[in-house]
Design a protein around this motif. Structure first.
Motif, PDB file in Angstrom:
ATOM      1  N   ASN A   1       2.901  12.290  11.446  1.00 49.40           N
ATOM      2  CA  ASN A   1       3.499  11.415  10.431  1.00 49.40           C
ATOM      3  C   ASN A   1       3.778  10.023  11.000  1.00 49.40           C
ATOM      4  OD1 ASN A   1       3.400  13.351   8.442  1.00 49.40           O
ATOM      5  ND2 ASN A   1       5.487  14.078   8.808  1.00 49.40           N
TER       6      ASN A   1
ATOM      7  N   ARG B   1       0.465   8.215  11.158  1.00 49.79           N
ATOM      8  CA  ARG B   1       0.053   7.790   9.814  1.00 49.79           C
ATOM      9  C   ARG B   1       0.854   6.574   9.366  1.00 49.79           C
ATOM     10  NH1 ARG B   1       0.378  13.596   8.524  1.00 49.79           N
ATOM     11  NH2 ARG B   1      -1.717  14.403   8.757  1.00 49.79           N
ATOM     12  N   MET B   2       2.149   6.578   9.632  1.00 52.09           N
ATOM     13  CA  MET B   2       2.987   5.457   9.250  1.00 52.09           C
ATOM     14  C   MET B   2       2.570   4.192  10.013  1.00 52.09           C
ATOM     15  SD  MET B   2       7.148   5.088   9.071  1.00 52.09           S
ATOM     16  CE  MET B   2       7.372   6.019  10.541  1.00 52.09           C
TER      17      MET B   2
ATOM     18  N   ARG C   1      -0.652   2.601   8.494  1.00 50.50           N
ATOM     19  CA  ARG C   1      -0.578   2.004   7.148  1.00 50.50           C
ATOM     20  C   ARG C   1      -0.492   0.487   7.232  1.00 50.50           C
ATOM     21  NH1 ARG C   1       4.265   5.082   5.059  1.00 50.50           N
ATOM     22  NH2 ARG C   1       3.491   7.134   5.534  1.00 50.50           N
TER      23      ARG C   1
ATOM     24  N   ARG D   1       3.512  -1.190   2.604  1.00 51.19           N
ATOM     25  CA  ARG D   1       3.202   0.011   1.799  1.00 51.19           C
ATOM     26  C   ARG D   1       4.171   1.101   2.108  1.00 51.19           C
ATOM     27  NH1 ARG D   1      -2.930   1.386   0.666  1.00 51.19           N
ATOM     28  NH2 ARG D   1      -3.035   0.084  -1.137  1.00 51.19           N
TER      29      ARG D   1
END
Length: 142
Positions: free
Chosen positions: A131, A134-135, A138, A142
């Motif tokens: 996670n 992924r953050m 980005r 967003r």
């Protein structure tokens, strides 16, 4: 970039593999709890050894072979902990029955619950780390 190149994920993969193998051995111990003369087995404690990597200057540590083509085999000294086999050990024998069986179901269930809790913790850590990646990947806002 492969996610396995990140040391954290490489270590977690090795830990999860170790715990999976340990659960298999414990299940075998329980399955053989009535087998005469059976001695329970376990795995040695997990220890992560980071794979040998070439420094930024291109020099390798002594004894580590270069992998210049995708088809080259990696030497055992440069392979990750997950790709090596784990070493089995004899479990500590607490009691032995008259037929020589040394499996204690209570001990095996304790080991299984410990392995399961460790597995769940490692999976949770893996998911949290994914996670975070992924953050970070980005686009802003967003």
């Amino acid at each position: 970039m492969d996610i396995g190149d990140i040391p954290l994920f490489s270590m977690l993969r090795g830990r999860l593999s170790y715990l999976s193998e340990r659960q298999k051995l414990i299940a075998q111990n329980v399955a053989n709890s009535d087998t005469p003369g059976f001695r329970p087995k376990d795995l040695k404690q997990f220890a992560y050894n980071a794979p040998a990597r070439a420094p930024a200057g291109g020099l390798r540590p002594a004894g580590v072979q270069a992998v210049t083509q995708p088809g080259h085999m990696v030497s055992s000294s440069a392979s990750s902990a997950a790709s090596r086999g784990f070493q089995e050990t004899k479990s500590e024998v607490i009691e032995t029955t008259l037929d020589g069986n040394a499996v204690s179901l209570e001990e095996e269930m304790l080991k299984m619950s410990e392995a399961r809790m460790s597995y769940d913790a490692a999976i949770g850590f893996y998911q949290k780390s994914m996670n975070l990646l992924r953050m970070a990947a980005r686009p802003p806002g967003r």
